[in-house]
Design an enzyme around this catalytic site. Sequence first.
Site, mmCIF file in Angstrom:
data_model
loop_
_atom_site.group_PDB
_atom_site.id
_atom_site.type_symbol
_atom_site.label_atom_id
_atom_site.label_comp_id
_atom_site.label_asym_id
_atom_site.label_seq_id
_atom_site.Cartn_x
_atom_site.Cartn_y
_atom_site.Cartn_z
ATOM 1 N N LEU A 96 61.275 44.004 -8.795
ATOM 2 C CA LEU A 96 61.422 42.542 -8.789
ATOM 3 C C LEU A 96 61.621 42.004 -10.202
ATOM 4 O O LEU A 96 61.439 40.811 -10.450
ATOM 5 C CB LEU A 96 60.207 41.876 -8.130
ATOM 6 C CG LEU A 96 60.013 42.200 -6.647
ATOM 7 C CD1 LEU A 96 58.802 41.461 -6.089
ATOM 8 C CD2 LEU A 96 61.266 41.858 -5.838
ATOM 9 N N TYR A 122 46.529 51.028 -19.488
ATOM 10 C CA TYR A 122 46.548 49.682 -18.920
ATOM 11 C C TYR A 122 45.151 49.076 -19.042
ATOM 12 O O TYR A 122 44.215 49.490 -18.348
ATOM 13 C CB TYR A 122 46.946 49.712 -17.447
ATOM 14 C CG TYR A 122 48.364 50.147 -17.161
ATOM 15 C CD1 TYR A 122 49.352 50.123 -18.136
ATOM 16 C CD2 TYR A 122 48.725 50.577 -15.889
ATOM 17 C CE1 TYR A 122 50.649 50.523 -17.866
ATOM 18 C CE2 TYR A 122 50.027 50.961 -15.599
ATOM 19 C CZ TYR A 122 50.978 50.941 -16.592
ATOM 20 O OH TYR A 122 52.264 51.328 -16.305
ATOM 21 N N ARG A 142 59.877 42.173 -12.857
ATOM 22 C CA ARG A 142 58.659 41.530 -13.377
ATOM 23 C C ARG A 142 58.491 40.095 -12.895
ATOM 24 O O ARG A 142 57.956 39.251 -13.602
ATOM 25 C CB ARG A 142 58.648 41.593 -14.906
ATOM 26 C CG ARG A 142 58.641 43.029 -15.408
ATOM 27 C CD ARG A 142 58.907 43.123 -16.889
ATOM 28 N NE ARG A 142 58.922 44.524 -17.301
ATOM 29 C CZ ARG A 142 59.962 45.341 -17.146
ATOM 30 N NH1 ARG A 142 61.075 44.884 -16.615
ATOM 31 N NH2 ARG A 142 59.897 46.601 -17.502
ATOM 32 N N GLY A 143 58.963 39.840 -11.697
ATOM 33 C CA GLY A 143 58.783 38.527 -11.094
ATOM 34 C C GLY A 143 60.047 37.704 -11.001
ATOM 35 O O GLY A 143 60.138 36.792 -10.168
#
Length: 334
Positions: free
Chosen positions: A209, A56, A211-212
């Site tokens: 969620l 990441y 990714r939103g």
Amino acid sequence: MRNRTLGTTGPTVSALGLGCMGMSALYGEADRTESIATIHAALDAGITLLDTGDFYGMGHNEMLIGEALRSTGSANREKALTSVKFGALRDAAGGWSGYDGRPAAVKNFLAYSLQRLGTDHIDVYRIARVDPQVPIEETVGAIAEQVEAGYVRHIGLSEVGADTIRRAAAVAPISDLQIEYSLFERGIEDEILPTTRELGISITAYGVLSRGLLGGHWTRDRQLAANDFRGMSPRFSGENLDRNLDLVETLRKIAEAKGVTVAQTAIAWVLSRGEDIVPLVGARRRDRLAESLRALEVTLDAEDLTAVERAVPVGSASGERYPASQMAQLDSEK
């Protein structure tokens, strides 16, 4: 903060974990100061599980977590548990070129993670995706050697199917499987979840969620940064996005009737699926973290659960969760 245990052999962790990926990569730019403040707020609230990947931001996320842990109180440092994924191969332009699960690579990745995190051990270590050139037995066996050496406490898996779970568990104890699980993504319920439960392995659920999308804050006209991978995600594209946001609006009516938010309802649903499931919330800001934490106060009774699942039926989400090239790399989808 309630606690849950990762499998029959794993550590006791907070009922919610903090997924830190978005603080460094794939969701556009993030504010470093706010990211560290969010990690501190999570630890202060009783979250103990911090999830990351060594790829990441090409190590940025691990260094960020290391800085956050050094700058918090000793009590928070002592209770914090790190969950690290490894194996992804990157290039200087940010590209992806596969995964490396060779035993020598396991040792190499681990050495760099320990340095970046500023710790002498990692609590849960797992390869992010199965290396198709290396049997999972060899990769897990190499991690098990690092457990014996004291550099790793527990072995996890990530995005693998039922057969691979069994093969890995035959080599060494597995604490948890990290895999996507949400109202929009329920594929694990067919074979994977029954297998983990049979073997005493927990689920750390990411993407709770979606990714939103299930956060309740997404709008159809939202403009994404060039380095936000959701711009390439089928679920965020064209008619798929429209249909998915229609589902969210149906869910919003149920949430508002209970006096809670869409995000809290979606997280509470994942929490309700069993004590062996620990949702990872990907909050990058303190306000989003605070909203997610309040999901722990939401109780969904049988009537609520029926209404939620009627609003978002199994398989109703439009579009795959990753582009086709990435879906092909998921052992869990084979």
